[in-house]
Design a protein around this motif. Structure first.
Motif, PDB file in Angstrom:
ATOM      1  N   GLY A 223      -9.066 -53.694 -17.592  1.00  0.00           N
ATOM      2  CA  GLY A 223     -10.505 -53.479 -17.564  1.00  0.00           C
ATOM      3  C   GLY A 223     -10.924 -52.490 -16.501  1.00  0.00           C
ATOM      4  N   ALA A 224      -9.996 -51.606 -16.123  1.00  0.00           N
ATOM      5  CA  ALA A 224     -10.236 -50.649 -15.039  1.00  0.00           C
ATOM      6  C   ALA A 224     -10.535 -49.274 -15.627  1.00  0.00           C
ATOM      7  N   LEU A 225     -11.802 -48.948 -15.736  1.00  0.00           N
ATOM      8  CA  LEU A 225     -12.228 -47.678 -16.332  1.00  0.00           C
ATOM      9  C   LEU A 225     -12.251 -46.595 -15.260  1.00  0.00           C
ATOM     10  N   VAL A 226     -11.349 -45.632 -15.374  1.00  0.00           N
ATOM     11  CA  VAL A 226     -11.212 -44.597 -14.355  1.00  0.00           C
ATOM     12  C   VAL A 226     -12.275 -43.516 -14.551  1.00  0.00           C
ATOM     13  N   ASP A 227     -12.939 -43.194 -13.453  1.00  0.00           N
ATOM     14  CA  ASP A 227     -13.908 -42.110 -13.461  1.00  0.00           C
ATOM     15  C   ASP A 227     -13.202 -40.787 -13.193  1.00  0.00           C
ATOM     16  N   LYS A 228     -12.529 -40.681 -12.033  1.00  0.00           N
ATOM     17  CA  LYS A 228     -11.944 -39.394 -11.674  1.00  0.00           C
ATOM     18  C   LYS A 228     -10.862 -39.549 -10.622  1.00  0.00           C
ATOM     19  N   VAL A 229     -10.120 -38.465 -10.465  1.00  0.00           N
ATOM     20  CA  VAL A 229      -9.161 -38.335  -9.379  1.00  0.00           C
ATOM     21  C   VAL A 229      -9.916 -37.853  -8.143  1.00  0.00           C
ATOM     22  N   ILE A 230      -9.643 -38.465  -7.010  1.00  0.00           N
ATOM     23  CA  ILE A 230     -10.243 -38.026  -5.752  1.00  0.00           C
ATOM     24  C   ILE A 230      -9.321 -36.976  -5.146  1.00  0.00           C
ATOM     25  N   VAL A 231      -9.870 -35.814  -4.863  1.00  0.00           N
ATOM     26  CA  VAL A 231      -9.099 -34.677  -4.376  1.00  0.00           C
ATOM     27  C   VAL A 231      -9.625 -34.256  -3.007  1.00  0.00           C
ATOM     28  N   GLU A 232      -8.725 -34.035  -2.081  1.00  0.00           N
ATOM     29  CA  GLU A 232      -9.070 -33.497  -0.770  1.00  0.00           C
ATOM     30  C   GLU A 232      -8.106 -32.378  -0.413  1.00  0.00           C
ATOM     31  N   ASP A 233      -8.657 -31.237  -0.019  1.00  0.00           N
ATOM     32  CA  ASP A 233      -7.850 -30.102   0.414  1.00  0.00           C
ATOM     33  C   ASP A 233      -6.759 -29.741  -0.600  1.00  0.00           C
ATOM     34  N   GLY A 234      -7.154 -29.747  -1.893  1.00  0.00           N
ATOM     35  CA  GLY A 234      -6.220 -29.348  -2.939  1.00  0.00           C
ATOM     36  C   GLY A 234      -5.158 -30.365  -3.275  1.00  0.00           C
ATOM     37  N   ARG A 235      -5.342 -31.594  -2.845  1.00  0.00           N
ATOM     38  CA  ARG A 235      -4.336 -32.640  -3.082  1.00  0.00           C
ATOM     39  C   ARG A 235      -5.001 -33.901  -3.623  1.00  0.00           C
ATOM     40  N   ALA A 236      -4.387 -34.524  -4.627  1.00  0.00           N
ATOM     41  CA  ALA A 236      -4.880 -35.800  -5.142  1.00  0.00           C
ATOM     42  C   ALA A 236      -4.578 -36.898  -4.129  1.00  0.00           C
ATOM     43  N   VAL A 237      -5.620 -37.601  -3.684  1.00  0.00           N
ATOM     44  CA  VAL A 237      -5.442 -38.635  -2.661  1.00  0.00           C
ATOM     45  C   VAL A 237      -5.865 -40.017  -3.140  1.00  0.00           C
ATOM     46  N   GLY A 238      -6.373 -40.125  -4.373  1.00  0.00           N
ATOM     47  CA  GLY A 238      -6.771 -41.434  -4.857  1.00  0.00           C
ATOM     48  C   GLY A 238      -7.470 -41.376  -6.188  1.00  0.00           C
ATOM     49  N   ILE A 239      -8.017 -42.519  -6.565  1.00  0.00           N
ATOM     50  CA  ILE A 239      -8.680 -42.688  -7.856  1.00  0.00           C
ATOM     51  C   ILE A 239      -9.979 -43.451  -7.640  1.00  0.00           C
ATOM     52  N   ALA A 240     -11.034 -43.026  -8.333  1.00  0.00           N
ATOM     53  CA  ALA A 240     -12.294 -43.760  -8.392  1.00  0.00           C
ATOM     54  C   ALA A 240     -12.401 -44.413  -9.760  1.00  0.00           C
ATOM     55  N   TYR A 241     -12.673 -45.720  -9.770  1.00  0.00           N
ATOM     56  CA  TYR A 241     -12.718 -46.433 -11.046  1.00  0.00           C
ATOM     57  C   TYR A 241     -13.681 -47.611 -10.957  1.00  0.00           C
ATOM     58  N   CYS A 242     -13.873 -48.275 -12.071  1.00  0.00           N
ATOM     59  CA  CYS A 242     -14.842 -49.362 -12.164  1.00  0.00           C
ATOM     60  C   CYS A 242     -14.205 -50.556 -12.872  1.00  0.00           C
ATOM     61  N   VAL A 243     -14.408 -51.745 -12.337  1.00  0.00           N
ATOM     62  CA  VAL A 243     -13.960 -52.988 -12.974  1.00  0.00           C
ATOM     63  C   VAL A 243     -15.135 -53.957 -13.015  1.00  0.00           C
ATOM     64  N   GLY A 244     -15.557 -54.330 -14.214  1.00  0.00           N
ATOM     65  CA  GLY A 244     -16.640 -55.299 -14.350  1.00  0.00           C
ATOM     66  C   GLY A 244     -17.923 -54.897 -13.647  1.00  0.00           C
ATOM     67  N   GLY A 245     -18.213 -53.602 -13.633  1.00  0.00           N
ATOM     68  CA  GLY A 245     -19.431 -53.117 -12.999  1.00  0.00           C
ATOM     69  C   GLY A 245     -19.282 -52.820 -11.526  1.00  0.00           C
ATOM     70  N   GLU A 246     -18.147 -53.172 -10.945  1.00  0.00           N
ATOM     71  CA  GLU A 246     -17.912 -52.902  -9.522  1.00  0.00           C
ATOM     72  C   GLU A 246     -17.172 -51.589  -9.350  1.00  0.00           C
ATOM     73  N   GLN A 247     -17.744 -50.698  -8.544  1.00  0.00           N
ATOM     74  CA  GLN A 247     -17.105 -49.412  -8.272  1.00  0.00           C
ATOM     75  C   GLN A 247     -16.015 -49.605  -7.219  1.00  0.00           C
ATOM     76  N   ARG A 248     -14.838 -49.026  -7.491  1.00  0.00           N
ATOM     77  CA  ARG A 248     -13.700 -49.188  -6.594  1.00  0.00           C
ATOM     78  C   ARG A 248     -13.010 -47.844  -6.368  1.00  0.00           C
ATOM     79  N   THR A 249     -12.269 -47.788  -5.275  1.00  0.00           N
ATOM     80  CA  THR A 249     -11.367 -46.661  -5.047  1.00  0.00           C
ATOM     81  C   THR A 249     -10.016 -47.211  -4.626  1.00  0.00           C
ATOM     82  N   ALA A 250      -8.980 -46.441  -4.921  1.00  0.00           N
ATOM     83  CA  ALA A 250      -7.630 -46.753  -4.448  1.00  0.00           C
ATOM     84  C   ALA A 250      -7.017 -45.462  -3.934  1.00  0.00           C
ATOM     85  N   GLY A 251      -6.325 -45.546  -2.821  1.00  0.00           N
ATOM     86  CA  GLY A 251      -5.718 -44.373  -2.225  1.00  0.00           C
ATOM     87  C   GLY A 251      -4.264 -44.228  -2.619  1.00  0.00           C
TER      88      GLY A 251
END
Length: 536
Positions: A223-251
């Protein structure tokens, strides 16, 4: 990491987006080392629905929002303005939990073509070990097959007289019988091998994920709907996603891997700012890497479902025509795990050339002891069989691109079927070849009468119109984040660090057959690349 108003879920060595055919393989392989902390994100649910297990259950999974994203194409000019339902798995196991279970690698020439196009390491001899590594083939180990791997491959547990007659008709037409389509040259006719175990579906989740779910270093979120890849300085550093209406990030300390499939992965890239800059800007997405090829190069196999009414032979149309017949079918499966409930959607296969200009087979047949107006509809009220034929190497190219920055909104899917002149020519010839097979003596005793498209369609113009009327997807979308344009031969997204795409979307050209086995092979090889990079 980008500061978002959401819950931080910690850091992982690897984040895998998509728990489908590729994602299950990746989760297994990347978590083998207990020192690697792995997060697997699946937008769909758990694969605990009984009809996922029973082979015939694809009828109750495709088009069911519990197990299918229930997408559709845009109106297709080549299909006379029709739109098509576009099934995509919405559970752990992805499409391997709802597909036709056919184990088909394609042709050696497919992979040698990838290598010739500049994708080093992807030739047939180089990918064959990865097919074998994961395989538990019913015949045991050989030069072409593996034994003891996670993915069980078996013979089908059924017999139909009408299918055996069609195979004999193929032989009379000049298509020789073969016992294995997976040795590099699949020309011939035979019964498909399937990803089943003792009469049950054996999905990628069954094979690769379920045995390792208890690993302490593997976290699985459904049930983890991914919004986007989080990018810093040209590098993927995490993911922004949503579970049950709660916005989450993982590094991600190591790499982010997109394995959301040929529709899902390009959509995530686009929402992350990686795609056609003008298109993204029009949707309010800030462009990060201008890569117009993202979401392009969409290829799929269009099947033409030709059907014949017959007499004097049993087909599923009669056997399932009443409650008594259905009860007998259910009893046979309950007692023996055989019969129609153990069937893959297609049982007999044939590969041949539409004409002699082709070096290898360019047509694939899926032959079934049944007929219906449209997939998922009622069986016809007369005995019949279907000889569905598809062009294995279409030249038509389509797109799958986001229509909104909202991850809950389906992308616009435009396969552009039959837009290439060569595809139209092959479609017309494919119907003629099918008629030539059915006209052979082996089928004559059943008095075959063409009901789809119908014998009245004879001219080139008639046949093209018929192809547009009866053509439908066979659920093999690939190519939307292709090697050589979106990712390199190591499946790394060009222009960014620590971000890979590993699924069917990276195929530069579609394989000559069903695409699930090649997708799992890509994941095997991709996992090996990731682990090799980590070792330095």
């Amino acid at each position: 990491m980008e500061r978002l108003n959401c819950k931080a879920m910690g850091e992982f060595d690897y984040i895998i987006v998509g728990g489908g055919s590729a994602g299950c393989v990746l989760a297994n392989r990347l978590s083998t080392n207990p020192g690697n902390r792995v997060l697997l994100l699946e937008a769909g649910g758990k694969d605990d629905y009984i009809w996922i297990r029973v082979p015939v259950g694809y009828l109750y999974c495709i088009g069911n929002p519990r197990t299918d994203w229930c997408m559709s194409t845009q109106a297709e000019a080549g299909l006379n303005g029709r739109t098509l339902k576009y099934p995509r798995g919405r559970v752990l196991g992805g499409c391997s939990s709802i597909n036709g279970m056919i184990y088909m690698r394609g042709q050696a020439a497919d992979y040698d073509g990838w290598r010739q196009a500049g994708n080093c390491g992807w030739g047939w001899d180089e990918v064959l070990p990865y097919f074998k590594q994961a395989e538990d083939h019913f015949e045991g180990p050989s030069a072409y097959h593996g034994s003891g791997g996670e993915l069980r491959v078996e013979k089908q547990r059924l017999r139909w007289e009408i299918l055996e007659a069609f195979q004999q008709a193929c032989s009379e037409y000049g298509i020789a019988a073969v016992d294995d389509f997976n040795r590099g040259d699949n020309e011939g006719t035979g019964f498909f091998q399937v990803t089943q175990r003792k009469g049950w579906r054996w999905s990628a989740a069954d094979a690769f994920l379920r045995p390792v779910r208890s690993r302490a270093n593997l976290k699985i979120e459904t049930g983890a709907l991914v919004d986007k890849v989080i990018v810093e300085d040209g590098r993927a550093v995490g993911i922004a996603y949503c579970v049950g209406g709660e916005q989450r990030t993982a590094g991600a300390r190591g790499e982010v891997v997109l394995a959301a499939g040929a529709i899902g992965s390009p959509a995530i890239l686009e929402r992350s700012g990686i795609g056609d800059a003008a298109h993204l800007s029009s949707l309010g997405v800030a462009p990060l890497v201008d890569r117009p090829e993202v979401g392009g190069n969409l290829q799929d196999h269009l099947q033409l479902r030709c059907a014949w009414k017959v007499s004097g032979v049993a087909t599923l149309n009669q056997r399932a025509a009443n409650l008594f017949g259905k009860a007998l079918i259910g009893l046979e499966y309950a007692l023996r795990r055989t019969g129609p409930m153990a069937m893959a959607p297609s049982q007999l296969g044939a590969f041949t050339k539409s004409d002699t200009r082709y070096a290898t087979a360019n047509l694939e047949y899926h032959v079934q002891p049944l007929s219906l107006e449209a997939f998922g509809g009622a069986l016809d009220p007369f005995p019949a069989f279907t000889a569905s034929v598809c062009n294995l190497r279409p030249e038509s190219r389509g797109t799958s691109r986001i229509a909104s920055a909202d991850p809950a909104e389906a992308p616009g899917i435009r396969p552009n079927y039959l837009s290439a002149e060569e595809d139209r020519r092959v479609a017309a010839q494919a119907i003629r070849v099918t008629r030539g097979i059915v006209a052979q003596p082996a089928l004559a005793r059943y008095n075959p009468e063409e009901v789809r498209p119908g014998a009245a369609y004879q001219s080139e113009e008639d046949l093209l119109r018929a192809a547009g009327d009866i053509g439908t997807t066979i659920f093999h979308p690939v190519g939307t984040a292709a090697m050589g344009s979106v990712v390199d031969a190591e499946l790394r997204v060009i222009g960014l660090d620590r971000l890979r795409v590993i699924d069917a979307s990276v195929m530069p050209t579609i394989t000559s057959g069903n695409t699930n086995a090649p997708t799992m092979m890509i994941a095997e090889k991709g996992a090996a690349m990731i682990l090799a990079a980590a070792r330095g």
